[in-house]
Scaffold this active site. Structure first.
Site, PDB file in Angstrom:
ATOM      1  N   GLU A 192      54.310  29.347 113.394  1.00  7.13           N
ATOM      2  CA  GLU A 192      53.395  30.260 112.711  1.00  7.13           C
ATOM      3  C   GLU A 192      52.964  31.414 113.623  1.00  7.13           C
ATOM      4  O   GLU A 192      52.625  32.488 113.139  1.00  7.13           O
ATOM      5  CB  GLU A 192      52.178  29.504 112.190  1.00  7.13           C
ATOM      6  CG  GLU A 192      52.512  28.563 111.054  1.00  7.13           C
ATOM      7  CD  GLU A 192      51.334  27.747 110.593  1.00  7.13           C
ATOM      8  OE1 GLU A 192      50.947  27.904 109.426  1.00  7.13           O
ATOM      9  OE2 GLU A 192      50.807  26.959 111.399  1.00  7.13           O
TER      10      GLU A 192
ATOM     11  N   LYS B  26      46.358  31.332 102.511  1.00  8.45           N
ATOM     12  CA  LYS B  26      47.661  31.454 103.173  1.00  8.45           C
ATOM     13  C   LYS B  26      48.709  31.231 102.093  1.00  8.45           C
ATOM     14  O   LYS B  26      48.751  30.181 101.455  1.00  8.45           O
ATOM     15  CB  LYS B  26      47.817  30.419 104.286  1.00  8.45           C
ATOM     16  CG  LYS B  26      49.156  30.511 105.014  1.00  8.45           C
ATOM     17  CD  LYS B  26      49.327  29.418 106.045  1.00  8.45           C
ATOM     18  CE  LYS B  26      48.542  29.753 107.280  1.00  8.45           C
ATOM     19  NZ  LYS B  26      48.895  28.857 108.412  1.00  8.45           N
TER      20      LYS B  26
ATOM     21  N   ILE C  76      42.281  28.925 109.613  1.00  2.00           N
ATOM     22  CA  ILE C  76      41.773  30.027 108.806  1.00  2.00           C
ATOM     23  C   ILE C  76      40.269  29.879 108.569  1.00  2.00           C
ATOM     24  O   ILE C  76      39.592  30.857 108.261  1.00  2.00           O
ATOM     25  CB  ILE C  76      42.574  30.218 107.494  1.00  2.00           C
ATOM     26  CG1 ILE C  76      42.645  28.960 106.652  1.00  2.00           C
ATOM     27  CG2 ILE C  76      43.947  30.759 107.787  1.00  2.00           C
ATOM     28  CD1 ILE C  76      43.365  29.131 105.320  1.00  2.00           C
ATOM     29  N   GLU C  77      39.747  28.684 108.785  1.00  2.00           N
ATOM     30  CA  GLU C  77      38.295  28.490 108.740  1.00  2.00           C
ATOM     31  C   GLU C  77      37.617  29.323 109.834  1.00  2.00           C
ATOM     32  O   GLU C  77      36.569  29.917 109.623  1.00  2.00           O
ATOM     33  CB  GLU C  77      37.935  27.008 108.929  1.00  2.00           C
ATOM     34  CG  GLU C  77      38.375  26.104 107.806  1.00  2.00           C
ATOM     35  CD  GLU C  77      39.778  25.518 107.993  1.00  2.00           C
ATOM     36  OE1 GLU C  77      40.649  26.161 108.635  1.00  2.00           O
ATOM     37  OE2 GLU C  77      39.996  24.414 107.472  1.00  2.00           O
TER      38      GLU C  77
ATOM     39  N   TYR D 156      32.689  50.019 101.275  1.00  2.00           N
ATOM     40  CA  TYR D 156      33.740  49.012 101.132  1.00  2.00           C
ATOM     41  C   TYR D 156      34.954  49.316 101.998  1.00  2.00           C
ATOM     42  O   TYR D 156      35.695  48.411 102.365  1.00  2.00           O
ATOM     43  CB  TYR D 156      34.132  48.804  99.666  1.00  2.00           C
ATOM     44  CG  TYR D 156      34.707  50.003  98.957  1.00  2.00           C
ATOM     45  CD1 TYR D 156      36.040  50.361  99.109  1.00  2.00           C
ATOM     46  CD2 TYR D 156      33.920  50.754  98.096  1.00  2.00           C
ATOM     47  CE1 TYR D 156      36.565  51.452  98.443  1.00  2.00           C
ATOM     48  CE2 TYR D 156      34.438  51.839  97.425  1.00  2.00           C
ATOM     49  CZ  TYR D 156      35.771  52.188  97.598  1.00  2.00           C
ATOM     50  OH  TYR D 156      36.286  53.265  96.938  1.00  2.00           O
TER      51      TYR D 156
END
Length: 119
Positions: free
Chosen positions: A21, A99, A71-72, A53
Site C-alpha cells: 500500500e 478506501k 485511515i482512522e 470550502y
C-alpha cells in the site's frame, strides 16, 4: 447554525498497513461536514464571515499527502487541522474516509470506510 458539506472528494493516497500500500496506493473518497453559525455570512455576503470550502478542500488534500497506516489516524489529523483553521466558528466536524477497492485477498468489496466526528 448551518453546515458546509464537501461530498465525495476523490483523492489518491498511500495509506495502509500492508507494505504494497506504500508503493501502489489507493483511491479514496472523503466527505467532510463542518457545522457553524454562518448567519453573519448569509446576511452580509462576506467571505471573511464564513469558512471557505476551498480552504477545507486544501486541508484534506494536504493531509492526504502524509502517509498513515490507519485511515482512522488520517481522519483525526484532518479534524485537528480544521479545528485549528477557524476555531471560534466551528461547532462540529465530521469526516468520512473510504478506501476504494481495499486489498482483502480475493474478497470483493467496493470500499471500507471510517467515520470520525469531534463530538
Amino acid at each position: 447554525m448551518g453546515k458546509i458539506v464537501l461530498e465525495n472528494i476523490k483523492l489518491f493516497g498511500f495509506h495502509g498497513c500492508m507494505p504494497e500500500e506504500e508503493y501502489v496506493g489507493s483511491h479514496y473518497t472523503i466527505t467532510l461536514e463542518v457545522e457553524f453559525d454562518f448567519y453573519q455570512a448569509s446576511v452580509s455576503d462576506d467571505l471573511s464571515k464564513t469558512i471557505n470550502y476551498v480552504d477545507l478542500y486544501y486541508i484534506v488534500k494536504e493531509e492526504m499527502k502524509i502517509n498513515s497506516k490507519l485511515i482512522e489516524h488520517l481522519a483525526q489529523r484532518i479534524i485537528q487541522r480544521i479545528k485549528k483553521y477557524k476555531k471560534p466558528l466551528i461547532k462540529y466536524t465530521k469526516v468520512k474516509i473510504c478506501k476504494e477497492n481495499p486489498p482483502l485477498q480475493g474478497n470483493i468489496i467496493d470500499r471500507v470506510c471510517v467515520i470520525l466526528d469531534n463530538s
